[in-house]
Design a protein around this motif. Structure first.
Motif, PDB file in Angstrom:
ATOM      1  N   ASN A  17     -73.448  18.090  -8.425  1.00  0.00           N
ATOM      2  CA  ASN A  17     -72.754  17.195  -7.663  1.00  0.00           C
ATOM      3  C   ASN A  17     -72.777  17.203  -6.550  1.00  0.00           C
ATOM      4  O   ASN A  17     -72.797  16.397  -5.955  1.00  0.00           O
ATOM      5  CB  ASN A  17     -70.983  17.647  -8.589  1.00  0.00           C
ATOM      6  CG  ASN A  17     -70.721  16.818  -9.577  1.00  0.00           C
ATOM      7  OD1 ASN A  17     -71.676  16.297 -10.040  1.00  0.00           O
ATOM      8  ND2 ASN A  17     -69.596  17.170  -9.815  1.00  0.00           N
ATOM      9  N   ALA A  18     -73.264  18.514  -5.517  1.00  0.00           N
ATOM     10  CA  ALA A  18     -72.792  18.461  -4.142  1.00  0.00           C
ATOM     11  C   ALA A  18     -74.243  17.838  -3.890  1.00  0.00           C
ATOM     12  O   ALA A  18     -73.989  17.546  -2.252  1.00  0.00           O
ATOM     13  CB  ALA A  18     -72.749  20.035  -3.782  1.00  0.00           C
ATOM     14  N   GLY A  19     -75.335  17.609  -4.491  1.00  0.00           N
ATOM     15  CA  GLY A  19     -76.182  17.362  -4.048  1.00  0.00           C
ATOM     16  C   GLY A  19     -76.232  16.202  -3.822  1.00  0.00           C
ATOM     17  O   GLY A  19     -76.897  14.982  -2.902  1.00  0.00           O
ATOM     18  N   VAL A  34     -75.576  31.545 -12.021  1.00  0.00           N
ATOM     19  CA  VAL A  34     -74.784  30.527 -11.956  1.00  0.00           C
ATOM     20  C   VAL A  34     -74.437  30.983 -10.365  1.00  0.00           C
ATOM     21  O   VAL A  34     -73.770  30.056  -9.660  1.00  0.00           O
ATOM     22  CB  VAL A  34     -73.031  30.701 -12.242  1.00  0.00           C
ATOM     23  CG1 VAL A  34     -71.971  30.473 -11.800  1.00  0.00           C
ATOM     24  CG2 VAL A  34     -72.615  30.831 -13.767  1.00  0.00           C
ATOM     25  N   LEU A  35     -74.349  32.198  -9.691  1.00  0.00           N
ATOM     26  CA  LEU A  35     -74.627  32.747  -8.604  1.00  0.00           C
ATOM     27  C   LEU A  35     -75.513  31.465  -7.272  1.00  0.00           C
ATOM     28  O   LEU A  35     -75.056  31.600  -6.327  1.00  0.00           O
ATOM     29  CB  LEU A  35     -74.569  34.215  -8.757  1.00  0.00           C
ATOM     30  CG  LEU A  35     -73.488  35.414  -9.058  1.00  0.00           C
ATOM     31  CD1 LEU A  35     -73.647  36.745  -8.653  1.00  0.00           C
ATOM     32  CD2 LEU A  35     -72.410  34.134  -8.452  1.00  0.00           C
ATOM     33  N   ALA A  36     -76.318  31.457  -8.390  1.00  0.00           N
ATOM     34  CA  ALA A  36     -77.590  31.020  -7.472  1.00  0.00           C
ATOM     35  C   ALA A  36     -77.455  29.931  -6.968  1.00  0.00           C
ATOM     36  O   ALA A  36     -76.866  28.094  -6.146  1.00  0.00           O
ATOM     37  CB  ALA A  36     -78.711  30.959  -8.075  1.00  0.00           C
ATOM     38  N   GLY A  37     -76.237  28.722  -8.406  1.00  0.00           N
ATOM     39  CA  GLY A  37     -75.914  27.807  -8.659  1.00  0.00           C
ATOM     40  C   GLY A  37     -74.581  27.418  -7.178  1.00  0.00           C
ATOM     41  O   GLY A  37     -74.726  26.109  -6.579  1.00  0.00           O
ATOM     42  N   SER A  85     -72.310  25.528  -1.990  1.00  0.00           N
ATOM     43  CA  SER A  85     -72.468  25.794  -0.549  1.00  0.00           C
ATOM     44  C   SER A  85     -72.945  25.184   0.500  1.00  0.00           C
ATOM     45  O   SER A  85     -72.326  24.509   1.397  1.00  0.00           O
ATOM     46  CB  SER A  85     -71.864  27.662  -0.437  1.00  0.00           C
ATOM     47  OG  SER A  85     -70.825  28.033  -1.856  1.00  0.00           O
ATOM     48  N   MET A  86     -74.355  25.127   0.499  1.00  0.00           N
ATOM     49  CA  MET A  86     -75.518  24.885   0.827  1.00  0.00           C
ATOM     50  C   MET A  86     -75.206  23.372   1.073  1.00  0.00           C
ATOM     51  O   MET A  86     -75.440  22.941   2.844  1.00  0.00           O
ATOM     52  CB  MET A  86     -76.697  25.714   1.234  1.00  0.00           C
ATOM     53  CG  MET A  86     -76.762  26.539   1.114  1.00  0.00           C
ATOM     54  SD  MET A  86     -78.015  27.606   0.321  1.00  0.00           S
ATOM     55  CE  MET A  86     -79.627  26.510   1.512  1.00  0.00           C
ATOM     56  N   LEU A  87     -75.335  23.114   0.650  1.00  0.00           N
ATOM     57  CA  LEU A  87     -74.881  21.227   0.559  1.00  0.00           C
ATOM     58  C   LEU A  87     -74.370  21.111   0.557  1.00  0.00           C
ATOM     59  O   LEU A  87     -74.292  20.034   1.735  1.00  0.00           O
ATOM     60  CB  LEU A  87     -75.552  20.791  -0.980  1.00  0.00           C
ATOM     61  CG  LEU A  87     -77.511  21.540  -1.462  1.00  0.00           C
ATOM     62  CD1 LEU A  87     -76.968  20.834  -3.248  1.00  0.00           C
ATOM     63  CD2 LEU A  87     -78.377  20.171  -1.033  1.00  0.00           C
ATOM     64  N   SER A 141     -72.758  18.278   3.831  1.00  0.00           N
ATOM     65  CA  SER A 141     -72.363  17.107   3.829  1.00  0.00           C
ATOM     66  C   SER A 141     -70.944  17.199   4.975  1.00  0.00           C
ATOM     67  O   SER A 141     -70.734  16.523   5.865  1.00  0.00           O
ATOM     68  CB  SER A 141     -72.029  17.229   2.524  1.00  0.00           C
ATOM     69  OG  SER A 141     -72.670  16.707   1.392  1.00  0.00           O
ATOM     70  N   ASP A 142     -70.641  18.248   5.471  1.00  0.00           N
ATOM     71  CA  ASP A 142     -69.128  18.365   5.973  1.00  0.00           C
ATOM     72  C   ASP A 142     -70.211  18.368   7.088  1.00  0.00           C
ATOM     73  O   ASP A 142     -69.412  18.270   8.342  1.00  0.00           O
ATOM     74  CB  ASP A 142     -69.019  19.948   6.005  1.00  0.00           C
ATOM     75  CG  ASP A 142     -68.049  20.044   4.190  1.00  0.00           C
ATOM     76  OD1 ASP A 142     -67.553  18.711   3.851  1.00  0.00           O
ATOM     77  OD2 ASP A 142     -68.018  21.386   3.574  1.00  0.00           O
ATOM     78  N   SER A 143     -70.638  18.820   7.630  1.00  0.00           N
ATOM     79  CA  SER A 143     -71.264  19.162   9.669  1.00  0.00           C
ATOM     80  C   SER A 143     -71.722  17.416   9.156  1.00  0.00           C
ATOM     81  O   SER A 143     -71.281  17.460  10.605  1.00  0.00           O
ATOM     82  CB  SER A 143     -73.170  19.878   8.759  1.00  0.00           C
ATOM     83  OG  SER A 143     -72.599  20.903   8.808  1.00  0.00           O
ATOM     84  N   ILE A 144     -72.323  16.902   8.451  1.00  0.00           N
ATOM     85  CA  ILE A 144     -72.505  15.036   8.853  1.00  0.00           C
ATOM     86  C   ILE A 144     -70.409  14.941   8.914  1.00  0.00           C
ATOM     87  O   ILE A 144     -71.130  13.614   9.932  1.00  0.00           O
ATOM     88  CB  ILE A 144     -73.226  13.948   7.766  1.00  0.00           C
ATOM     89  CG1 ILE A 144     -74.594  15.029   7.616  1.00  0.00           C
ATOM     90  CG2 ILE A 144     -73.470  13.067   7.681  1.00  0.00           C
ATOM     91  CD1 ILE A 144     -75.277  14.655   6.724  1.00  0.00           C
TER      92      ILE A 144
END
Length: 340
Positions: free
Chosen positions: A105-107, A156-159, A164-166, A170-173
């Motif tokens: 969803n974040a992607g 799950v931790l990798a996900g 968070s990175m994706l 979005s938050d930066s934009i």
């Protein structure tokens, strides 16, 4: 031969036809309630009559442009996210996986934000951009799982990290370009309040065909869930089929995110609820999850309109209240990637 072998492995629940019929009735009931009820009281019969006769009354406008697209959006997003959850959990062999947990969803959300920044007036392109973002995130998670041979918890931790990175992108934009996405906070939480027919119809072009194809490929999903080696033994071309299911999950998730935002936990909660009703065979699990997810999200959205009337609560917050404890319960049942 493939079907018989799978059937011997899978656990069947009694009377699946009755369960599907009840879930279908629940979808119909939630759709009717979504049209009848809301934060503003109105005569729905009069509104429908005005629509049929061409009278431009306030009730008819609310029914056509507010309640109808919101109800359809809730059904579509709930069903699509639930079916995407079934696909992701089967592909990764992980009951803790879900579109929001592993970053799918974040992607889709990141791609949607970028699309709004580059093509702010191209509403019809938004679902396609979300599909590309969701597919990219899912491909990244699957690559990590395949290369590292990670356990369920590690995956799950990798996900979560990818999520968070994706999300940070979005938050930066949206921070640097505040006007790029109207209602950015609501988009991040997930809400059906801003759904319109214009934003919903392009997404349905993705969601509906993807849902139909997924149902037709239910046996292949069962074979794929048995593991790559077993699937090859049964004659399946694993890589092309896995790519097909990744595209289908991305279409279901991305299409939903394009109009309802980063709605979480539907793809995690609903498949587990459906398995308790019909078992693990995808032929039954996929339609049961789709129907249950559709009615579940539509009813949750209805509660946000009624309980806090005349104010509205983003349905994503309600889903987080429900999904958070459920996810913790699933974690407690895991130990080193295996059940306790």
């Amino acid at each position: 031969m493939t079907t018989s072998r799978i059937s011997s492995i899978r656990k069947h629940k009694p009377r699946p036809g009755l369960v599907l019929a009840v879930l279908s009735a629940a979808v119909l009931l939630s759709a009717v309630l979504g049209l009848l009820c809301g934060s503003v009281g109105m005569d729905v019969v009069k509104a429908a009559r005005d629509l049929c006769t061409g009278v431009a009354s306030a009730e008819a406008t609310i029914l056509l442009h507010v309640r109808l697209p919101r109800m359809l959006g809730g059904l579509a997003a709930g069903g699509a996210l639930a079916m995407a959850g079934v696909i992701i959990q089967a592909m990764l062999g992980n009951p803790l996986a879900g579109p929001n947990i592993i970053g799918v969803n974040a992607g889709a959300g990141m791609a949607a934000v970028i699309c709004c920044a580059v093509l702010p007036t191209a509403v019809g392109v938004l679902p396609l951009a979300s599909l590309i973002g969701a597919f990219g995130a899912m491909a990244l998670v699957y690559t990590v799982a395949r290369k590292t041979g990670a356990s369920r918890i590690t995956l799950v931790l990798a996900g979560v990290i990818i999520n968070s990175m994706l999300g940070a992108v979005s938050d930066s934009i949206t921070t640097l370009m505040p006007d790029v996405l109207v209602g950015a906070n609501t988009f991040r939480m997930g809400s059906l309040s801003g759904v319109t027919l214009a934003s919903l119809l392009p997404a349905l072009v993705l969601i509906l065909p993807a849902a139909v194809v997924t149902l037709f490929l239910s046996n292949e999903l069962d074979v794929l869930s048995l593991g790559d080696d077993t699937a090859r033994t049964l004659g399946m071309s694993v890589r092309p089929m896995r790519l097909v299911f990744m595209i289908l999950a991305a279409a279901l998730s991305g299409g939903s995110v394009s109009f309802c935002g980063l709605l979480g936990f539907v793809g995690l909660i609903v498949p587990h609820m459906a398995r308790a009703l019909v078992g693990t065979e995808s032929r039954l699990l996929l339609p049961a999850s789709g129907l249950l997810g559709a009615s579940f999200l539509c009813l949750c959205d209805l509660l946000t309109r009624i309980i806090f009337a005349p104010f509205e609560f983003p349905v994503g917050i309600i889903m987080a209240f429900l999904g958070g404890p459920f996810f913790l319960w699933l974690l407690i049942r895991q130990k080193g990637g295996k059940r306790i």
